[in-house]
Write an enzyme that holds these catalytic residues in place. Structure first.
Site, short mmCIF file in Angstrom:
data_model
loop_
_atom_site.label_atom_id
_atom_site.label_comp_id
_atom_site.label_asym_id
_atom_site.label_seq_id
_atom_site.Cartn_x
_atom_site.Cartn_y
_atom_site.Cartn_z
N ASP A 1 5.43 4.82 2.09
CA ASP A 1 5.81 5.98 2.90
C ASP A 1 6.71 5.56 4.05
O ASP A 1 7.72 6.19 4.34
CB ASP A 1 4.57 6.67 3.48
CG ASP A 1 3.76 7.38 2.38
OD1 ASP A 1 4.32 7.53 1.26
OD2 ASP A 1 2.61 7.75 2.63
N SER B 1 0.84 -1.20 0.00
CA SER B 1 0.00 0.00 0.00
C SER B 1 0.87 1.25 0.00
O SER B 1 2.08 1.17 0.19
CB SER B 1 -0.87 0.02 1.26
OG SER B 1 -0.04 0.26 2.38
N LYS B 2 0.21 2.38 -0.19
CA LYS B 2 0.93 3.65 -0.19
C LYS B 2 1.60 3.87 1.17
O LYS B 2 2.72 4.35 1.25
CB LYS B 2 -0.05 4.78 -0.49
CG LYS B 2 0.55 6.14 -0.26
CD LYS B 2 -0.23 7.23 -0.91
CE LYS B 2 -0.11 8.55 -0.17
NZ LYS B 2 1.16 8.83 0.46
N ARG B 3 0.90 3.44 2.25
CA ARG B 3 1.47 3.62 3.58
C ARG B 3 2.78 2.85 3.75
O ARG B 3 3.73 3.34 4.34
CB ARG B 3 0.46 3.19 4.64
CG ARG B 3 0.56 4.03 5.89
CD ARG B 3 -0.45 3.65 6.85
NE ARG B 3 -0.85 2.26 6.53
CZ ARG B 3 -1.64 1.54 7.27
NH1 ARG B 3 -2.13 2.02 8.34
NH2 ARG B 3 -1.96 0.30 6.93
#
Ligand code: GLU
Length: 509
Positions: A265, A260-262
């Site tokens: 990050d 996921s994007k998280r």
């Protein structure tokens, strides 16, 4: 038979690299078999529409070198390629299914549906909800008398639901997973046409795949549960089915779930191809392009996430991928994302890139950093030195830091200890000869330094590290002879003078 493939994203946000991989695999097969590749925008869910997402998808894929034959930005024989502009088509097909007994009208209100869900929960049952059993006591054209149905159709909102047949095993062949089989008791009567006249994903997707003559549906694993319904829709319409292939998930580096994007990050890598600015929150996410990837590096790496080439080899150009790719070598199990590997693949492409192209790509980055302006020839020379020393474009600029950043003196003690007093003492004389050296190039500089060292009875290892520290402040780096050539006579002298001002005997003028 000509193959026709499509990539059918929903413009609900920026394209994730998983989506880029799906587009890539479709593209590779379309090109391999000399077929057609279509971009279709699936924007029927207006509640999830995000402004700018469609443009972002098109720009991202074009940067990746994934090109389409038809699409909303190109046109084509089945235009429009944006589903929101094809609304009338879907309604017609939904009604056709009702006529054929494969679908029905349902008039249940939100409250009535909610009430049904509550009853399900109270009985400890989970989905499916609107199915062979429940449909028999809800308000729909199967339970209400025909006159009332006609009256309600005229006077109130309704949806069209698919009529899942009872007691059947739905079987289909997936090109990656083999035979998949689901019993219809596991399926619910999905809405096909919503009360606002918009189709749901299932109806629009199947109708368009048929009308556009799609031969292969290649999409992410998350769509596998929808496929039995699609198979029944093809049967209901009496249409021939395309081949299906569901691609494995892209997993987090530790293998513990979908990437996921998280995760990106947290672990410090992008999950989008290009920079994206969220139009609602203003949040900006960096993309692979801004991180300094080459499109060929990113696509090569993504190709390897789930597909295993037949030969022992990992570096492919797009043309080579087109030749080598096949669905048979796509695996069923999820593919772990490995950013270090992505960097390595990119580095191999940087090394293969013609120097002119590499220079043209680095030049705008150089200027954007506010570094001293530089000629193309000079930058090209620098890139020839740097290309072995970086995996991402900005790292190539870092690798030639010596060029735009003179060392600061005094040096830190651990470096100072590497200075050779003997050389420092001789340096003023060397400088005078060096200043007059003709021609000024790496070869003559090398010959000069070697002969000086020899006549002073010093080895190169007594000379080069100290000279490098004097000129760059670094202990390691590219060939010192080339560095001196690129710094030029004036800058070399300037740096050596500053060095001597700190460490040498001040010269009489
Ligand atoms: N619109 C779907 C998506 O966003 C398409 C799935 C499919 O390819 O059928 O991924």
């Amino acid at each position: 038979m000509k193959v026709v493939l499509r990539f059918a994203p929903s413009p609900t946000g920026p394209l994730h690299i998983g989506g880029v991989r799906t587009a890539l695999y479709n593209y590779l097969l379309a090109r391999k078999y000399g077929g057609i590749f279509i971009l279709r925008i699936e924007d029927t869910d207006q509640t999830r529409f995000v402004p700018g997402a469609e443009e972002y998808i098109i720009e991202s894929l074009s940067w990746c070198g994934i090109t389409f034959d038809y699409g909303p930005h190109i046109g084509g024989p089945h235009a429009p390629y944006r589903q929101s502009e094809r609304k009338a088509i879907y309604a017609e097909y939904a009604h056709l299914l009702v006529e054929r007994g494969w679908a029905y009208y349902a008039f249940d209100t939100e409250e009535e549906l909610e009430e049904m869900r509550r009853r399900f929960e109270a009985a400890g049952m989970s989905a499916p909800q609107y199915n062979a059993i429940t449909r028999s006591y809800m308000k729909n054209s199967l339970t209400l008398p025909p006159e009332e149905v006609q009256e309600r159709l005229r006077s109130q909102p309704y949806v069209i639901r698919f009529l899942v047949p009872r007691g059947r095993e739905v079987r289909f062949y997936d090109e990656i997973r083999g035979w998949v089989s689901v019993h219809t008791k596991e399926m619910d009567d999905k809405v096909l046409l919503k009360s606002d006249g918009m189709p749901t994903y299932h109806l629009a997707n199947v109708v368009d795949d048929h009308l556009m003559g799609i031969t292969h549906v290649i999409r992410g694993e998350e769509w596998l549960p929808s496929t039995p319904l699609h198979v029944l829709l093809y049967e209901g319409f009496g249409w021939e089915m395309p081949k299906f292939a569901h691609l494995p998930l892209l997993l987090r580096p530790d293998g513990g779930g979908k990437l996921s994007k998280r995760d990106g990050d947290q672990l410090g890598f992008p999950v989008f191809p290009l920079r994206w600015r969220d139009p609602f929150t203003g949040e900006v996410s960096e993309g692979y392009r801004e991180r300094g990837f080459l499109p060929e590096g990113l696509t090569n790496y993504l190709a390897l996430l789930g597909w295993h080439p037949a030969e022992e080899r990992e570096i492919f150009t797009m043309e080579e991928l087109i030749q080598a790719f096949s669905l048979e070598r796509v695996s069923k199990s999820g593919a772990r994302f490995d950013f270090e590997k992505a960097r390595w693949v990119n580095q191999q492409h940087i090394r293969k890139l013609p120097l002119e192209r590499l220079t043209a790509l680095v030049h705008p980055l150089w200027m954007a950093r506010g570094l001293p302006s530089i000629s193309e020839v000079q930058l090209m020379q620098l890139m020839a030195l740097a290309r072995e020393r970086g995996a991402l474009l900005p790292e190539l600029i870092e690798a030639v830091r010596f060029f735009y950043e003179a060392p600061t003196f005094p040096l830190p003690p651990e470096k100072e200890s590497k200075l050779n007093p003997n050389l420092v003492e001789k340096l003023p004389q060397w400088m005078d000869h060096l200043w007059a050296l003709e021609p000024w190039n790496a070869a003559s500089i090398e010959a000069f330094i070697k002969s000086q060292a020899k006549s002073e009875k010093m080895t190169l290892s007594q000379v080069l590290p100290a000279l490098r520290l004097a000129l760059t402040g670094e202990e390691m780096g590219p060939s010192l002879y080339v560095i001196i050539e690129l710094l030029g006579r004036v800058e070399t002298r300037r740096r050596l003078e500053r060095f001597l001002a700190e460490y040498g005997v001040r010269r009489e003028v």
